[in-house]
Design an enzyme around this catalytic site. Structure first.
Site, PDB file in Angstrom:
ATOM      1  N   GLU A  30       7.700   2.273  -6.059  1.00 34.45           N
ATOM      2  CA  GLU A  30       7.765   1.672  -4.720  1.00 34.45           C
ATOM      3  C   GLU A  30       7.995   2.787  -3.696  1.00 34.45           C
ATOM      4  O   GLU A  30       8.531   3.854  -4.025  1.00 34.45           O
ATOM      5  CB  GLU A  30       8.890   0.619  -4.711  1.00 34.45           C
ATOM      6  CG  GLU A  30       9.293   0.028  -3.383  1.00 34.45           C
ATOM      7  CD  GLU A  30       8.230  -0.801  -2.682  1.00 34.45           C
ATOM      8  OE1 GLU A  30       7.094  -0.314  -2.531  1.00 34.45           O
ATOM      9  OE2 GLU A  30       8.557  -1.921  -2.240  1.00 34.45           O
ATOM     10  N   ASP A  31       7.579   2.539  -2.456  1.00 34.61           N
ATOM     11  CA  ASP A  31       7.739   3.576  -1.437  1.00 34.61           C
ATOM     12  C   ASP A  31       9.184   3.696  -0.948  1.00 34.61           C
ATOM     13  O   ASP A  31       9.784   4.758  -1.024  1.00 34.61           O
ATOM     14  CB  ASP A  31       6.760   3.371  -0.262  1.00 34.61           C
ATOM     15  CG  ASP A  31       6.871   2.005   0.408  1.00 34.61           C
ATOM     16  OD1 ASP A  31       7.644   1.147  -0.064  1.00 34.61           O
ATOM     17  OD2 ASP A  31       6.172   1.790   1.423  1.00 34.61           O
ATOM     18  N   ASP A  45       3.356   3.790   6.587  1.00 35.29           N
ATOM     19  CA  ASP A  45       2.653   3.513   7.840  1.00 35.29           C
ATOM     20  C   ASP A  45       3.558   2.984   8.931  1.00 35.29           C
ATOM     21  O   ASP A  45       4.684   2.544   8.690  1.00 35.29           O
ATOM     22  CB  ASP A  45       1.560   2.460   7.601  1.00 35.29           C
ATOM     23  CG  ASP A  45       2.147   1.050   7.452  1.00 35.29           C
ATOM     24  OD1 ASP A  45       3.108   0.894   6.668  1.00 35.29           O
ATOM     25  OD2 ASP A  45       1.667   0.134   8.126  1.00 35.29           O
ATOM     26  N   PHE A  47      12.964   5.804  11.188  1.00 36.06           N
ATOM     27  CA  PHE A  47      11.736   5.194  10.687  1.00 36.06           C
ATOM     28  C   PHE A  47      10.772   6.324  10.367  1.00 36.06           C
ATOM     29  O   PHE A  47      10.537   7.199  11.185  1.00 36.06           O
ATOM     30  CB  PHE A  47      11.140   4.242  11.731  1.00 36.06           C
ATOM     31  CG  PHE A  47      10.044   3.401  11.163  1.00 36.06           C
ATOM     32  CD1 PHE A  47      10.324   2.209  10.507  1.00 36.06           C
ATOM     33  CD2 PHE A  47       8.719   3.825  11.244  1.00 36.06           C
ATOM     34  CE1 PHE A  47       9.306   1.441   9.952  1.00 36.06           C
ATOM     35  CE2 PHE A  47       7.696   3.064  10.682  1.00 36.06           C
ATOM     36  CZ  PHE A  47       7.987   1.876  10.036  1.00 36.06           C
ATOM     37  N   ASP A  50      14.693  -0.471   1.747  1.00 41.59           N
ATOM     38  CA  ASP A  50      15.319  -0.513   3.076  1.00 41.59           C
ATOM     39  C   ASP A  50      16.381  -1.621   3.061  1.00 41.59           C
ATOM     40  O   ASP A  50      17.508  -1.381   2.637  1.00 41.59           O
ATOM     41  CB  ASP A  50      14.232  -0.739   4.128  1.00 41.59           C
ATOM     42  CG  ASP A  50      14.738  -0.637   5.552  1.00 41.59           C
ATOM     43  OD1 ASP A  50      15.826  -0.093   5.757  1.00 41.59           O
ATOM     44  OD2 ASP A  50      14.037  -1.100   6.478  1.00 41.59           O
ATOM     45  N   LYS A  64       0.823  -1.198   0.000  1.00 42.85           N
ATOM     46  CA  LYS A  64       0.000   0.000   0.000  1.00 42.85           C
ATOM     47  C   LYS A  64       0.858   1.250   0.000  1.00 42.85           C
ATOM     48  O   LYS A  64       0.407   2.323  -0.363  1.00 42.85           O
ATOM     49  CB  LYS A  64      -0.881   0.048   1.277  1.00 42.85           C
ATOM     50  CG  LYS A  64      -1.891  -1.039   1.409  1.00 42.85           C
ATOM     51  CD  LYS A  64      -2.655  -0.798   2.743  1.00 42.85           C
ATOM     52  CE  LYS A  64      -3.422  -2.017   3.145  1.00 42.85           C
ATOM     53  NZ  LYS A  64      -4.028  -1.837   4.498  1.00 42.85           N
ATOM     54  N   GLY A  65       2.093   1.136   0.473  1.00 40.96           N
ATOM     55  CA  GLY A  65       2.913   2.292   0.812  1.00 40.96           C
ATOM     56  C   GLY A  65       3.083   3.313  -0.296  1.00 40.96           C
ATOM     57  O   GLY A  65       3.212   4.501  -0.035  1.00 40.96           O
ATOM     58  N   ARG A  74      -0.696   6.906   7.407  1.00 37.76           N
ATOM     59  CA  ARG A  74      -0.557   6.980   5.950  1.00 37.76           C
ATOM     60  C   ARG A  74      -1.122   8.284   5.394  1.00 37.76           C
ATOM     61  O   ARG A  74      -0.721   8.743   4.335  1.00 37.76           O
ATOM     62  CB  ARG A  74      -1.293   5.813   5.272  1.00 37.76           C
ATOM     63  CG  ARG A  74      -0.694   4.447   5.520  1.00 37.76           C
ATOM     64  CD  ARG A  74      -1.326   3.423   4.579  1.00 37.76           C
ATOM     65  NE  ARG A  74      -1.102   2.043   4.989  1.00 37.76           N
ATOM     66  CZ  ARG A  74      -0.021   1.326   4.694  1.00 37.76           C
ATOM     67  NH1 ARG A  74       0.953   1.856   4.003  1.00 37.76           N
ATOM     68  NH2 ARG A  74       0.094   0.072   5.098  1.00 37.76           N
ATOM     69  N   LYS A 120      16.591   4.245   1.650  1.00 39.55           N
ATOM     70  CA  LYS A 120      17.189   4.207   2.992  1.00 39.55           C
ATOM     71  C   LYS A 120      18.394   3.294   2.938  1.00 39.55           C
ATOM     72  O   LYS A 120      18.247   2.093   2.784  1.00 39.55           O
ATOM     73  CB  LYS A 120      16.173   3.647   3.998  1.00 39.55           C
ATOM     74  CG  LYS A 120      15.190   4.665   4.486  1.00 39.55           C
ATOM     75  CD  LYS A 120      14.076   4.064   5.323  1.00 39.55           C
ATOM     76  CE  LYS A 120      14.543   3.358   6.574  1.00 39.55           C
ATOM     77  NZ  LYS A 120      13.392   3.129   7.513  1.00 39.55           N
TER      78      LYS A 120
HETATM   79  P1  IMP Z   1      12.889  -3.967   2.348  1.00 42.00           P
HETATM   80  O1  IMP Z   1      12.522  -5.288   1.726  1.00 42.00           O
HETATM   81  O2  IMP Z   1      13.535  -4.128   3.698  1.00 42.00           O
HETATM   82  O3  IMP Z   1      13.678  -3.072   1.452  1.00 42.00           O
HETATM   83  O4  IMP Z   1      11.502  -3.371   2.706  1.00 42.00           O
HETATM   84  C1  IMP Z   1      11.043  -2.216   2.236  1.00 42.00           C
HETATM   85  C2  IMP Z   1       9.635  -2.072   2.756  1.00 42.00           C
HETATM   86  O5  IMP Z   1       9.605  -1.959   4.181  1.00 42.00           O
HETATM   87  C3  IMP Z   1       9.072  -0.796   2.203  1.00 42.00           C
HETATM   88  O6  IMP Z   1       8.391  -1.049   0.992  1.00 42.00           O
HETATM   89  C4  IMP Z   1       8.177  -0.336   3.324  1.00 42.00           C
HETATM   90  O7  IMP Z   1       6.887  -0.860   3.121  1.00 42.00           O
HETATM   91  C5  IMP Z   1       8.769  -0.913   4.572  1.00 42.00           C
HETATM   92  N1  IMP Z   1       9.570   0.103   5.293  1.00 42.00           N
HETATM   93  C6  IMP Z   1      10.914   0.164   5.386  1.00 42.00           C
HETATM   94  N2  IMP Z   1      11.318   1.237   6.097  1.00 42.00           N
HETATM   95  C7  IMP Z   1      10.179   1.896   6.428  1.00 42.00           C
HETATM   96  C8  IMP Z   1       9.923   3.120   7.155  1.00 42.00           C
HETATM   97  O8  IMP Z   1      10.816   3.846   7.626  1.00 42.00           O
HETATM   98  N3  IMP Z   1       8.608   3.463   7.285  1.00 42.00           N
HETATM   99  C9  IMP Z   1       7.584   2.724   6.767  1.00 42.00           C
HETATM  100  N4  IMP Z   1       7.784   1.591   6.085  1.00 42.00           N
HETATM  101  C10 IMP Z   1       9.066   1.164   5.927  1.00 42.00           C
HETATM  102 MG    MG Z   2       6.300  -1.623   0.816  1.00 38.02          MG
END
Ligand code: IMP
Ligand code: MG
Length: 177
Positions: free
Chosen positions: A99-100, A159, A152, A103, A42-43, A165, A131
């Site tokens: 994508e949002d 969210d 974060f 991370d 959803k992000g 959100r 990030k």
């Molecule tokens: P990754 O697989 O660890 O790169 O995950 C990324 C996903 O984790 C993103 O698409 C977000 O949905 C969630 N996420 C990572 N960091 C944050 C944050 O600071 N706030 C909210 N959602 C986050």
């Molecule tokens: Mg996500």
């Protein structure tokens, strides 16, 4: 989690400026060629909605997919699965995935691998936030609105346990001690 404070980090105005610049780059790359812009739920839903409206090019189709990611404690790996797939045909089309956040990088890696198996004409990615601090998989995006080191964040679609959100700014969430 008890939240002590929400500190605006990227305000709605800052986000708007970055999206305008990003959309101009995207317009320049694709010209009049059709583009399918796919948001990751959803992000990314607000970022996606703002980015497509900033594009000036004709022939924009949109769709969404949703993924879920869970940890595997025994092997410290992560498993990513599709919980809702796209519905528009993308065969031989230019695809831009929105994508949002990147991370750890596991979700984005999964998405690159997924679209590498699909017969698209081209595949590029746009993310709101890169990030870098907790990256476990070397992966990036073609278009990045903001890069940050730590913290974060919530708001503008992002969210914490489905809250926040709806905030117009991206805010750092500061928990109670
Ligand atoms: P990754 O697989 O660890 O790169 O995950 C990324 C996903 O984790 C993103 O698409 C977000 O949905 C969630 N996420 C990572 N960091 C944050 C944050 O600071 N706030 C909210 N959602 C986050
Ligand atoms: Mg996500």
């Amino acid at each position: 989690m008890n939240v002590k404070e929400l500190q605006p980090l990227y305000t709605a105005d800052m986000i708007k400026q970055r999206i305008t610049a990003m959309a101009a780059d995207i317009d320049a790359v694709y010209g009049d060629e059709p583009l399918v812009v796919i948001g990751v739920l959803k992000g990314a839903f607000i970022f996606h909605a703002d980015l497509i409206r900033a594009l000036k090019k004709p022939h924009v189709e949109i769709d969404f997919l949703r993924i879920s990611s869970y940890g595997n404690e025994a092997s410290s790996s992560r498993t990513v699965t599709i919980t809702k797939d796209i519905e528009v045909p993308i065969e031989n089309k230019h695809v831009l995935l929105v994508e949002d956040i990147i991370d750890s990088g596991h979700s984005m890696r999964f998405l690159y691998d997924l679209f590498a198996m699909r017969p698209v004409r081209s595949f590029k990615t746009a993310v709101l936030l890169d990030k870098k601090e907790r990256r476990e998989v070397a992966v990036g995006a073609d278009y990045v609105a903001f890069s940050m080191d730590e913290g974060f964040v919530v708001g503008y679609g992002l969210d914490c346990a489905e809250q926040y959100r709806n905030l117009p700014d991206v805010c750092v969430l500061i928990p109670e001690e």
